[in-house]
Scaffold this motif. Sequence first.
Motif, mmCIF file in Angstrom:
data_model
loop_
_atom_site.group_PDB
_atom_site.id
_atom_site.type_symbol
_atom_site.label_atom_id
_atom_site.label_comp_id
_atom_site.label_asym_id
_atom_site.label_seq_id
_atom_site.Cartn_x
_atom_site.Cartn_y
_atom_site.Cartn_z
ATOM 1 N N ILE A 1 0.479 -4.885 16.749
ATOM 2 C CA ILE A 1 0.702 -5.490 15.739
ATOM 3 C C ILE A 1 1.185 -4.382 14.497
ATOM 4 O O ILE A 1 0.603 -3.459 14.277
ATOM 5 C CB ILE A 1 -0.433 -6.331 15.037
ATOM 6 C CG1 ILE A 1 -1.169 -7.415 16.061
ATOM 7 C CG2 ILE A 1 -0.143 -7.313 13.817
ATOM 8 C CD1 ILE A 1 -0.098 -8.172 16.515
ATOM 9 N N LEU B 1 5.558 -12.330 14.123
ATOM 10 C CA LEU B 1 4.082 -12.665 14.483
ATOM 11 C C LEU B 1 4.048 -14.355 14.656
ATOM 12 O O LEU B 1 4.683 -14.951 13.746
ATOM 13 C CB LEU B 1 2.833 -12.278 13.692
ATOM 14 C CG LEU B 1 1.531 -12.178 13.962
ATOM 15 C CD1 LEU B 1 1.461 -11.344 15.190
ATOM 16 C CD2 LEU B 1 0.665 -11.410 13.002
ATOM 17 N N ALA C 1 8.044 -8.401 9.698
ATOM 18 C CA ALA C 1 6.853 -7.718 9.814
ATOM 19 C C ALA C 1 5.968 -8.886 9.077
ATOM 20 O O ALA C 1 6.372 -9.413 7.789
ATOM 21 C CB ALA C 1 6.664 -6.376 9.505
ATOM 22 N N PRO C 2 4.727 -9.143 9.435
ATOM 23 C CA PRO C 2 4.117 -8.564 10.599
ATOM 24 C C PRO C 2 4.635 -8.912 12.042
ATOM 25 O O PRO C 2 5.478 -10.084 11.920
ATOM 26 C CB PRO C 2 2.546 -8.978 10.585
ATOM 27 C CG PRO C 2 2.754 -10.257 9.705
ATOM 28 C CD PRO C 2 3.962 -10.085 8.925
ATOM 29 N N GLU D 1 2.930 -3.787 10.730
ATOM 30 C CA GLU D 1 2.967 -4.435 9.536
ATOM 31 C C GLU D 1 3.783 -3.534 8.614
ATOM 32 O O GLU D 1 3.744 -2.313 8.867
ATOM 33 C CB GLU D 1 1.585 -4.823 8.876
ATOM 34 C CG GLU D 1 0.973 -5.685 9.478
ATOM 35 C CD GLU D 1 -0.267 -6.030 9.063
ATOM 36 O OE1 GLU D 1 -0.277 -6.578 7.579
ATOM 37 O OE2 GLU D 1 -1.529 -6.227 9.508
ATOM 38 N N ARG D 2 4.396 -3.901 7.778
ATOM 39 C CA ARG D 2 5.313 -3.365 6.587
ATOM 40 C C ARG D 2 4.463 -2.679 5.662
ATOM 41 O O ARG D 2 3.844 -3.452 5.211
ATOM 42 C CB ARG D 2 6.477 -3.972 6.528
ATOM 43 C CG ARG D 2 7.484 -2.937 5.423
ATOM 44 C CD ARG D 2 8.720 -3.690 5.424
ATOM 45 N NE ARG D 2 9.741 -3.448 6.690
ATOM 46 C CZ ARG D 2 10.035 -4.350 7.555
ATOM 47 N NH1 ARG D 2 9.565 -5.571 7.212
ATOM 48 N NH2 ARG D 2 10.477 -4.350 8.532
ATOM 49 N N GLN D 3 4.284 -1.362 5.551
ATOM 50 C CA GLN D 3 3.541 -0.916 4.382
ATOM 51 C C GLN D 3 4.248 -1.237 2.900
ATOM 52 O O GLN D 3 5.543 -1.371 2.883
ATOM 53 C CB GLN D 3 3.528 0.617 4.234
ATOM 54 C CG GLN D 3 2.712 1.154 5.529
ATOM 55 C CD GLN D 3 1.485 0.771 5.759
ATOM 56 O OE1 GLN D 3 0.749 0.905 4.531
ATOM 57 N NE2 GLN D 3 0.897 0.228 6.789
ATOM 58 N N SER D 4 3.185 -1.888 1.907
ATOM 59 C CA SER D 4 4.068 -2.305 0.688
ATOM 60 C C SER D 4 4.351 -1.086 -0.134
ATOM 61 O O SER D 4 3.614 -0.051 -0.015
ATOM 62 C CB SER D 4 2.989 -3.216 0.044
ATOM 63 O OG SER D 4 2.171 -2.663 -0.679
#
Length: 176
Positions: free
Chosen positions: A168, A69, A128-129, A170-173
Amino acid sequence: MQPLMLHVACDLGPVRAVTASVTATAQGCEAEFRLDGDVQRIVIPPATTPARHDNLWQTTCFEIFWQPLGGKAYREFNLSPSGQWAAYDFDSFREGMRDAPVAAVAIACSHDQAGLVLRASIAADLPAPAQVALNAVVEHADGAKQYWALAFPPGKPEFHSEANRALIVERQSDFE
């Protein structure tokens, strides 16, 4: 699953719909692509030894474009139903192309008369993002091609355009 759209310049053919999904993982990403339609009327590259291979986009192939991003550089993955794959890094739009470092790519593909499913697990450094494009090239038995994507810029089918990167990711935490 995200629906992909057929490029306006492409004729309708044996494939009625294409959907795809991608999820960031700790190792890289996992993706799934589904073709719905008369699979007997498309070219499906036969299974072969999984390995890096160029020019996969010249026949039925699935693609992921991954761009951090706000960045200009991006990575392209080509995933063939044959089990072969390719990965390229670019500095900016079609500039600075080189093989991308990838630890592993595993592809599983199955199909019947009504559809095809390709699943891929990619182990690579993927920030990521990210803005992500999910694309498909579908070659018909008569040699015609269809181009499918989340979005297209005006003009001819151009998968390298940032306009295609409509998702978009995103990586999950680990704490969620």
